[in-house]
Design an enzyme around this catalytic site. Structure first.
Site, PDB file in Angstrom:
ATOM      1  N   SER A 113       0.848  -1.198   0.000  1.00 38.31           N
ATOM      2  CA  SER A 113       0.000   0.000   0.000  1.00 38.31           C
ATOM      3  C   SER A 113       0.882   1.246   0.000  1.00 38.31           C
ATOM      4  O   SER A 113       2.064   1.170  -0.318  1.00 38.31           O
ATOM      5  CB  SER A 113      -0.957  -0.015   1.201  1.00 38.31           C
ATOM      6  OG  SER A 113      -1.930   0.994   1.044  1.00 38.31           O
ATOM      7  N   ASN A 114       0.312   2.380   0.358  1.00 39.77           N
ATOM      8  CA  ASN A 114       1.082   3.628   0.404  1.00 39.77           C
ATOM      9  C   ASN A 114       0.533   4.483   1.538  1.00 39.77           C
ATOM     10  O   ASN A 114      -0.349   4.055   2.281  1.00 39.77           O
ATOM     11  CB  ASN A 114       0.992   4.340  -0.950  1.00 39.77           C
ATOM     12  CG  ASN A 114      -0.442   4.605  -1.332  1.00 39.77           C
ATOM     13  OD1 ASN A 114      -1.147   5.351  -0.670  1.00 39.77           O
ATOM     14  ND2 ASN A 114      -0.909   3.953  -2.397  1.00 39.77           N
ATOM     15  N   ARG A 115       1.053   5.704   1.652  1.00 37.52           N
ATOM     16  CA  ARG A 115       0.772   6.505   2.860  1.00 37.52           C
ATOM     17  C   ARG A 115      -0.505   7.340   2.758  1.00 37.52           C
ATOM     18  O   ARG A 115      -0.788   8.152   3.633  1.00 37.52           O
ATOM     19  CB  ARG A 115       1.965   7.427   3.130  1.00 37.52           C
ATOM     20  CG  ARG A 115       3.198   6.654   3.581  1.00 37.52           C
ATOM     21  CD  ARG A 115       4.416   7.573   3.637  1.00 37.52           C
ATOM     22  NE  ARG A 115       4.107   8.853   4.225  1.00 37.52           N
ATOM     23  CZ  ARG A 115       4.545  10.026   3.775  1.00 37.52           C
ATOM     24  NH1 ARG A 115       5.318  10.077   2.712  1.00 37.52           N
ATOM     25  NH2 ARG A 115       4.224  11.144   4.380  1.00 37.52           N
TER      26      ARG A 115
END
Ligand code: PMT
Length: 410
Positions: free
Chosen positions: A209-211
């Protein structure tokens, strides 16, 4: 709350502060704007203003008791009638009770029972307004989706001067009408907004995923709602918006799920905003059971995810306005211009996520809105202001009858 024809209903809570006299003007202006106002006065409010004043202005009896013999459950009836609940003035004591979720009087119980959006307009002495407990209670309410018209600086009771004076009735009424979508510049339009980072599973317990927190996308959905649009929020994180009759929320996880939902929404949307941080790659295969250390270090083989935005633009309906976001760290403007042209979207909103306060997870953002014709810079500000500035440009495009062909290369 349900969709009803006819005038919108505002349950208008008045609590016990000297600014209650200004609530009379708020009530009158709401009625003048064609709103059906149901006044609810707390016991404290009745010490400052008379019930008769409000019932005469609203042509509706004032309600103040949870134990009204005419109606055994007045709070649930009020909660369901409301398209919006406005509390003006909201005292420090009211904010504390609302934040704590107490339901000891009619207004408190109605606020717990309602699914309508809520607007609170605090008014109190400066020292009280600045007290950490008041600010924390307000932050709690804001986090839950309550809208706030903050107090202004000016003359207070007992000859004091400072911040804490109830906002002007015109400002309160404008905010209320905005929440009702009565005069919004997106009224009658459907807007689909994506938000948050997609999660691409590796095995049953892990994902790539990412932030992205979803805050920018949620701010866009909130602003579109306030401006009168029918909004669908397609989000990978829980919605931070209060429920609203013009809002649908669809939770998704992966890029593939987001693509499927956005494709359906795009068939009816006038505006599409992809604020989501969609993973560019995903594992080719998802391990059926948890990968463990004793199996050795796994080798992840990745494949490209579908480019949702480019796909939506390729199938765009006539007049549909499509907005992408670009999270960049190097040469943001040049990359955003190329992305806008490559994905064939109307606006590419670029944030340089290497700058402090910008992009992922902050409450603030700084962007440049790249169109076919110009770059519009929005210096560091709240994500709410960024959302409204993007929507201002969307409204201009809609007013022009939708997108125009873009000059080559920009
Ligand atoms: O969520 P927050 O914490 O508030 O942070 C906000 C944000 C930084 C996530 C937001 O402002 C932002 O920049 N969103 C887009 C991030 C991104 O994915 O940028 P990108 O340059 O990789 O993608 C460009 C556009 O293509 C985006 O609109 C993206 O949604 C879309 N895209 C990307 C890949 C893909 N497979 N499909 C897509 O549709």
């Amino acid at each position: 709350m349900s969709e009803r024809s006819g005038p919108k209903t505002v349950v208008f809570g008045v609590t016990g502060g000297i600014a209650a006299y200004k609530a009379v003007e708020v009530c009158r202006r709401l009625v003048d704007a064609g709103v059906h106002v149901v006044p609810v006065l707390t016991a404290g409010a009745e010490r400052f203003v008379a019930k008769t004043t409000f019932s005469a202005l609203a042509s509706e009896p004032v309600q103040s008791s949870l134990f009204d013999e005419a109606s055994p459950i007045p709070h649930t009836l009020l909660a369901r009638r409301a398209d919006l609940v406005v509390v003006a003035p909201a005292t420090a004591d009211f904010l504390a009770r609302y934040a704590a979720g107490t339901a000891g009087d009619l207004l408190g119980a109605t606020l717990l029972a309602t699914r309508a959006p809520v607007l609170v307009c605090p008014a109190m002495h400066t020292e009280m307004w600045e007290h950490p407990s008041v600010q924390e209670n307000l932050a709690t309410l804001r986090r839950r989706g309550v809208e706030v018209v903050p107090p202004e600086a000016g003359a207070l009771a007992a000859g004091d001067v400072g911040v804490g004076r109830l906002a002007e009735p015109a400002a309160i009424v404008e905010a209320a009408l905005g929440l009702l979508g009565a005069h919004g510049d997106l009224a009658g339009h459907r807007v689909a907004v994506s938000a948050g980072g997609t999660r691409e599973p590796i095995d049953p317990v892990r994902h790539l995923s990412n932030r992205s927190s979803g805050k920018q996308g949620h701010a866009l959905a909130r602003a579109a709602l306030r401006r009168g649009a029918e909004v669908t929020l397609v989000t990978t994180v829980a919605s931070s918006l209060p429920s609203h009759p013009r809002l649908s929320v669809v939770r998704v996880d992966t890029a593939a799920e987001m693509e499927a939902v956005m494709a359906v929404e795009a068939e009816k949307a006038d505006v599409i905003v992809m604020a989501a941080a969609v993973a560019d790659f995903r594992p080719v295969a998802i391990a059926p059971s948890k990968l463990t250390k004793d199996q050795g270090i796994p080798e992840l083989v990745l494949e490209k995810t579908p480019d949702i935005l480019a796909g939506l633009a390729a199938r765009r309906r006539p007049g549909q306005v499509i907005v992408g976001f670009a999270a960049e760290t190097d040469e943001p403007l040049a990359r955003a211009r190329r992305k806008r042209a490559a994905k064939a979207v109307d606006l590419m909103v670029v944030n340089d996520v290497s700058a402090p306060g910008v992009g992922f997870d902050y409450d603030t953002n700084a962007v440049t809105i790249v169109s076919a014709f110009e770059d519009r810079e929005v210096p560091l500000t709240s994500k709410a202001v960024v959302a409204d500035t993007v929507l201002d440009q969307v409204v201009e495009l809609l007013a022009d009858g939708g997108p125009e062909p873009s000059p080559e290369g920009h």
